[in-house]
Design a protein around this motif. Structure first.
Motif, PDB file in Angstrom:
ATOM      1  N   GLY A   1       2.283  11.511  -4.275  1.00 17.56           N
ATOM      2  CA  GLY A   1       3.184  10.894  -3.323  1.00 17.56           C
ATOM      3  C   GLY A   1       2.957   9.425  -3.081  1.00 17.56           C
ATOM      4  O   GLY A   1       2.072   8.800  -3.659  1.00 17.56           O
ATOM      5  N   THR A   2       3.785   8.897  -2.189  1.00 13.72           N
ATOM      6  CA  THR A   2       3.708   7.492  -1.812  1.00 13.72           C
ATOM      7  C   THR A   2       2.654   7.292  -0.737  1.00 13.72           C
ATOM      8  O   THR A   2       2.548   8.094   0.176  1.00 13.72           O
ATOM      9  CB  THR A   2       5.077   7.044  -1.274  1.00 13.72           C
ATOM     10  N   LEU A   3       1.880   6.244  -0.868  1.00 13.16           N
ATOM     11  CA  LEU A   3       0.864   5.934   0.134  1.00 13.16           C
ATOM     12  C   LEU A   3       1.310   4.710   0.927  1.00 13.16           C
ATOM     13  O   LEU A   3       1.441   3.614   0.377  1.00 13.16           O
ATOM     14  CB  LEU A   3      -0.486   5.681  -0.524  1.00 13.16           C
ATOM     15  N   THR A   4       1.526   4.892   2.211  1.00 10.96           N
ATOM     16  CA  THR A   4       1.972   3.800   3.066  1.00 10.96           C
ATOM     17  C   THR A   4       0.980   2.651   3.067  1.00 10.96           C
ATOM     18  O   THR A   4       1.362   1.480   3.152  1.00 10.96           O
ATOM     19  CB  THR A   4       2.185   4.293   4.506  1.00 10.96           C
ATOM     20  N   SER A   5      -0.287   2.992   2.966  1.00  9.94           N
ATOM     21  CA  SER A   5      -1.319   1.953   2.978  1.00  9.94           C
ATOM     22  C   SER A   5      -1.123   0.962   1.837  1.00  9.94           C
ATOM     23  O   SER A   5      -1.364  -0.234   1.985  1.00  9.94           O
ATOM     24  CB  SER A   5      -2.698   2.581   2.897  1.00  9.94           C
ATOM     25  N   ILE A   6      -0.675   1.468   0.710  1.00  8.16           N
ATOM     26  CA  ILE A   6      -0.446   0.590  -0.442  1.00  8.16           C
ATOM     27  C   ILE A   6       0.870  -0.156  -0.277  1.00  8.16           C
ATOM     28  O   ILE A   6       0.939  -1.372  -0.388  1.00  8.16           O
ATOM     29  CB  ILE A   6      -0.449   1.390  -1.753  1.00  8.16           C
ATOM     30  N   GLN A   7       1.924   0.596   0.016  1.00  7.15           N
ATOM     31  CA  GLN A   7       3.264   0.001   0.053  1.00  7.15           C
ATOM     32  C   GLN A   7       3.406  -1.007   1.169  1.00  7.15           C
ATOM     33  O   GLN A   7       3.907  -2.109   0.968  1.00  7.15           O
ATOM     34  CB  GLN A   7       4.308   1.108   0.239  1.00  7.15           C
ATOM     35  N   ALA A   8       3.005  -0.615   2.386  1.00  4.54           N
ATOM     36  CA  ALA A   8       3.293  -1.427   3.567  1.00  4.54           C
ATOM     37  C   ALA A   8       2.157  -2.362   3.951  1.00  4.54           C
ATOM     38  O   ALA A   8       2.395  -3.438   4.498  1.00  4.54           O
ATOM     39  CB  ALA A   8       3.630  -0.521   4.755  1.00  4.54           C
ATOM     40  N   LEU A   9       0.930  -1.936   3.676  1.00  3.52           N
ATOM     41  CA  LEU A   9      -0.222  -2.700   4.150  1.00  3.52           C
ATOM     42  C   LEU A   9      -0.967  -3.417   3.037  1.00  3.52           C
ATOM     43  O   LEU A   9      -1.779  -4.304   3.318  1.00  3.52           O
ATOM     44  CB  LEU A   9      -1.190  -1.779   4.893  1.00  3.52           C
ATOM     45  N   GLY A  10      -0.731  -3.003   1.807  1.00 11.89           N
ATOM     46  CA  GLY A  10      -1.455  -3.635   0.713  1.00 11.89           C
ATOM     47  C   GLY A  10      -2.931  -3.315   0.730  1.00 11.89           C
ATOM     48  O   GLY A  10      -3.763  -4.129   0.337  1.00 11.89           O
ATOM     49  N   LEU A  11      -3.262  -2.116   1.210  1.00  7.86           N
ATOM     50  CA  LEU A  11      -4.654  -1.708   1.315  1.00  7.86           C
ATOM     51  C   LEU A  11      -4.916  -0.475   0.469  1.00  7.86           C
ATOM     52  O   LEU A  11      -4.021   0.329   0.233  1.00  7.86           O
ATOM     53  CB  LEU A  11      -5.009  -1.420   2.774  1.00  7.86           C
TER      54      LEU A  11
END
Length: 129
Positions: A100-110
Motif C-alpha cells: 500500500g501507500t505510505l503517507t509518511s513517504i507521500q506527504a511527509l517525505g519521511l
C-alpha cells in the motif's frame, strides 16, 4: 508471502559506485511501497531512500544527488544506484517492503522503519580509501 533478496554489496574505494538490487517475490509488486535502509553496528537502522506505489521517491539529505532509486516492474526488482560513495556510506543495506501507500513517504517525505513489514537479509557495502 513476500520475500526480499538483496545483492550487489561490495567493497569499493572512496568515490566509487555500486548498484544494489532487491529481488521481490510475492504478489503484486506494484502495490508495495519499497525502501532501502542501512545500519552500522551500534546504531539504529536508517532509511536511505524509498519509493511509494505512485512513484513518489524520497531520499535522505546525505545521499541526495548521489543515490538513485529505480525499479524494473516486469522483473520485480528495486535498484539503488550509488555514486560518489563516501566512508560514511559503509553499512549493511537492507531492502524493505510494505503493501500500500505510505503517507509518511507521500506527504511527509519521511522513511520510517516501523512502517515496513517485510525485510531482506541485507548486503554489506564497505567504502574505504
Amino acid at each position: 508471502q513476500v520475500q526480499l533478496v538483496e545483492s550487489g554489496g561490495d567493497s569499493v574505494q572512496i568515490g566509487g559506485s555500486l548498484t544494489l538490487s532487491c529481488s521481490f517475490s510475492g504478489v503484486r509488486y506494484s502495490s508495495y511501497s519499497m525502501a532501502w535502509f542501512r545500519q552500522v553496528p551500534g546504531k539504529e537502522r536508517q532509511g536511505v531512500a524509498a519509493i511509494d506505489t505512485d512513484g513518489t521517491t524520497v531520499y535522505i539529505d546525505s545521499v541526495k544527488g548521489r543515490f538513485t532509486l529505480s525499479q524494473d516492474n516486469a522483473k520485480n526488482i528495486l535498484y539503488l544506484k550509488m555514486n560518489n560513495l563516501k566512508p560514511e556510506d559503509t553499512a549493511i543495506y537492507y531492502c524493505a517492503a510494505q503493501g500500500g501507500t505510505l503517507t509518511s513517504i507521500q506527504a511527509l517525505g519521511l522513511i520510517y522503519e516501523s512502517e515496513f513489514g517485510y525485510w531482506g537479509q541485507g548486503t554489506q557495502v564497505t567504502v574505504s580509501s
